[in-house]
Design a protein around this motif. Structure first.
Motif: not given
Length: 142
Positions: A59-87
């Protein structure tokens, strides 16, 4: 409501199984530290791609809107946690197409700050990454 919870549980279980089958290189703290330093250094990343463990696509990805555990609902990807990221891949260059009505003009090419990102990662600690002609890829798992 029950069906939503069941789908969430099924996904959480699939994610947990996938994590157990992989070598992990990142923690919440390391991702947070990396993204915070990129933000603090005011590094402009024009384009990036993210691959999650479960969906087999990028997916296209934009930096911003993160906290200590992941990203909030600030992009087209919706919220997700860091442990979901493969790369995450940051391409060496970002191309912006330019048009004048129906005529395609020469694209604008912006070289991304891969050397600066590498310096930041080396200064912060141990990160699993590589740089190729394609760009800089930071691994959460392999």
């Amino acid at each position: 409501m029950k069906q939503e919870l069941d789908l969430y549980s099924i996904n959480a279980n699939r994610l947990e199984k996938e994590i157990l089958n992989r070598t992990s290189f990142m923690s919440n703290a390391k991702w947070f530290k990396l993204f915070t330093e990129i933000e603090n250094e005011k590094i402009k990343i024009h384009s990036a791609h993210i691959k999650f463990l479960l969906p087999d696509r990028t997916y296209k990805f934009h930096f911003g809107g993160f906290n200590e555990t992941g990203f909030g609902d600030v992009s087209e990807l919706g919220p997700f946690k860091f442990n979901e990221i493969e790369w995450i891949l940051i391409p060496a260059k970002h191309e912006t197409e330019r048009w004048n009505r129906n005529e395609k003009l020469a694209s604008e090419i912006i070289f991304q700050p891969l050397e600066k990102l590498e310096q930041i990662m080396d200064a912060l600690g141990q990160f699993e990454y590589n740089i190729t002609e394609e760009g800089l890829k930071v691994y959460g798992y392999k």
